[in-house]
Design a protein around this motif. Structure first.
Motif, PDB file in Angstrom:
ATOM      1  N   GLY A 169       0.779  -1.226   0.000  1.00  0.00           N
ATOM      2  CA  GLY A 169       0.000   0.000   0.000  1.00  0.00           C
ATOM      3  C   GLY A 169       0.811   1.276   0.000  1.00  0.00           C
ATOM      4  O   GLY A 169       0.245   2.378   0.088  1.00  0.00           O
ATOM      5  N   ARG A 170       2.142   1.162  -0.108  1.00  0.00           N
ATOM      6  CA  ARG A 170       3.019   2.332  -0.149  1.00  0.00           C
ATOM      7  C   ARG A 170       3.736   2.360  -1.497  1.00  0.00           C
ATOM      8  O   ARG A 170       3.847   1.341  -2.175  1.00  0.00           O
ATOM      9  N   PHE A 171       4.209   3.549  -1.870  1.00  0.00           N
ATOM     10  CA  PHE A 171       4.846   3.721  -3.175  1.00  0.00           C
ATOM     11  C   PHE A 171       6.314   4.111  -2.985  1.00  0.00           C
ATOM     12  O   PHE A 171       6.636   4.970  -2.165  1.00  0.00           O
ATOM     13  N   PHE A 172       7.173   3.466  -3.781  1.00  0.00           N
ATOM     14  CA  PHE A 172       8.605   3.703  -3.684  1.00  0.00           C
ATOM     15  C   PHE A 172       9.205   3.943  -5.065  1.00  0.00           C
ATOM     16  O   PHE A 172       8.748   3.379  -6.063  1.00  0.00           O
ATOM     17  N   ASN A 173      10.228   4.782  -5.096  1.00  0.00           N
ATOM     18  CA  ASN A 173      11.069   4.958  -6.277  1.00  0.00           C
ATOM     19  C   ASN A 173      12.134   3.866  -6.177  1.00  0.00           C
ATOM     20  O   ASN A 173      13.070   3.970  -5.383  1.00  0.00           O
ATOM     21  N   THR A 174      11.994   2.822  -6.978  1.00  0.00           N
ATOM     22  CA  THR A 174      12.749   1.590  -6.779  1.00  0.00           C
ATOM     23  C   THR A 174      13.591   1.254  -8.005  1.00  0.00           C
ATOM     24  O   THR A 174      13.170   1.467  -9.139  1.00  0.00           O
ATOM     25  N   THR A 175      14.771   0.725  -7.747  1.00  0.00           N
ATOM     26  CA  THR A 175      15.642   0.196  -8.805  1.00  0.00           C
ATOM     27  C   THR A 175      16.004  -1.231  -8.441  1.00  0.00           C
ATOM     28  O   THR A 175      16.255  -1.544  -7.276  1.00  0.00           O
ATOM     29  N   VAL A 176      16.031  -2.092  -9.457  1.00  0.00           N
ATOM     30  CA  VAL A 176      16.406  -3.484  -9.226  1.00  0.00           C
ATOM     31  C   VAL A 176      17.536  -3.884 -10.166  1.00  0.00           C
ATOM     32  O   VAL A 176      17.657  -3.367 -11.275  1.00  0.00           O
ATOM     33  N   ASP A 205       7.453   7.168  -0.789  1.00  0.00           N
ATOM     34  CA  ASP A 205       8.034   7.065   0.542  1.00  0.00           C
ATOM     35  C   ASP A 205       9.526   6.794   0.394  1.00  0.00           C
ATOM     36  O   ASP A 205       9.965   6.219  -0.615  1.00  0.00           O
ATOM     37  N   ALA A 206      10.288   7.159   1.392  1.00  0.00           N
ATOM     38  CA  ALA A 206      11.727   6.921   1.357  1.00  0.00           C
ATOM     39  C   ALA A 206      12.046   5.494   1.788  1.00  0.00           C
ATOM     40  O   ALA A 206      11.437   4.966   2.726  1.00  0.00           O
ATOM     41  N   GLY A 207      12.987   4.873   1.097  1.00  0.00           N
ATOM     42  CA  GLY A 207      13.491   3.583   1.522  1.00  0.00           C
ATOM     43  C   GLY A 207      14.336   3.725   2.774  1.00  0.00           C
ATOM     44  O   GLY A 207      14.693   4.834   3.188  1.00  0.00           O
TER      45      GLY A 207
END
Length: 271
Positions: A92-99, A124-126
């Motif tokens: 339910g949270r949103f992240f700027n993510t890299t894999v 949200d911040a990681g």
């Protein structure tokens, strides 16, 4: 571990708040990469561009969502690894993510820990800086604004990172900032650093390009211009040991001195 690593820098223009056009271009880049490519690095939030707070719930997806699954299939088919960014929906949270994704699956997941102004209210911040083993190297990931804080790359280096991979979405007038800092992050930690930035424009921003690969001696191996481009760089992994032969910053740090200086400064201020 191989003596060399072939990395393609895919500096792309993206469409903000939409997945389909970005995914199409990503899949084409994977299919068309040169023979012998080990890894392709894409820009920040590659698959969705930069969604607004109103758009993020519609475009964000889980790590095994449809767009990411399509990329995973392309990676398997081509036999190449990728570093790719996306807007992630997680619990339910949103992240700027890299894999970091290899043919065998996801190797490393990183959620941006330092939010730029336009990230705030969208993501949200990681809360974790992590590394993983891949192809005999220890690899760390960062995203854009993260590299402006030297502690981020240093934390990865302390974990034994040999290679720092940065997905970037840096815009004018800040291009020179990241060009200088990616060199500093490589040199001060004696690691390879590859940063791939976005090109083109969107959301009223003009992106600075300038993707780069830097060796552990702080020497530029490849630098792209402002426009869309794909280019491959070969990393000579022997340079890791070469850069640490005469001095090794991590081993020669004297962290206690900084603490002592801070204590003296505090005491002086109170006196």
């Amino acid at each position: 571990m191989k003596n060399t690593l072939q990395i393609m820098l895919a500096q792309m223009a993206l469409t903000d708040g939409q997945t389909a056009p970005n995914l199409t271009r990503v899949l084409a880049a994977i299919a068309d990469c040169p023979s012998g490519t080990d890894l392709i690095v894409f820009p920040e939030t590659t698959l969705m561009g930069f969604p607004t707070a109103d758009e993020v719930a519609q475009v964000a997806e889980s790590i095994d969502g449809p767009a990411m699954s399509a990329v995973q299939q392309a990676v398997r088919d081509r036999g190449v690894a990728v570093v790719i960014g996306f807007a992630e929906c997680r619990d339910g949270r949103f992240f700027n993510t890299t894999v970091l994704m290899a043919p065998e699956g996801i190797v490393l997941v990183y959620r941006k820990t330092h939010l730029w102004a336009s990230d705030v209210g969208v993501f949200d911040a990681g809360s974790e800086l992590a590394t993983a083993e891949w192809r005999g190297l220890r690899v760390g990931l960062l995203i854009c604004f993260d590299i402006e804080f030297p502690e981020t790359a240093r934390a990865l280096a302390v974990q034994g990172a040999d290679l720092l991979l940065v997905t970037n979405g840096n815009m004018d007038p800040y291009g020179p900032v990241h060009q200088a800092l990616i060199t500093a992050r490589a040199m001060e930690n004696q690691i390879f650093a590859v940063m791939v930035n976005r090109a083109g424009s969107g959301g009223g921003l003009t992106f600075a390009g300038g993707s780069a690969a830097i060796n552990p001696l702080g020497q530029s191996l490849l630098e792209l211009g402002r426009d869309e481009a794909r280019a491959t760089v070969e990393l000579d992994l022997a340079q890791l040991a070469q850069s640490r032969r005469d001095y090794h910053y991590l081993q020669q740090r004297r962290i206690a001195l900084a603490g002592e200086a801070a204590a003296r400064g505090t005491a002086f201020a109170l006196a």
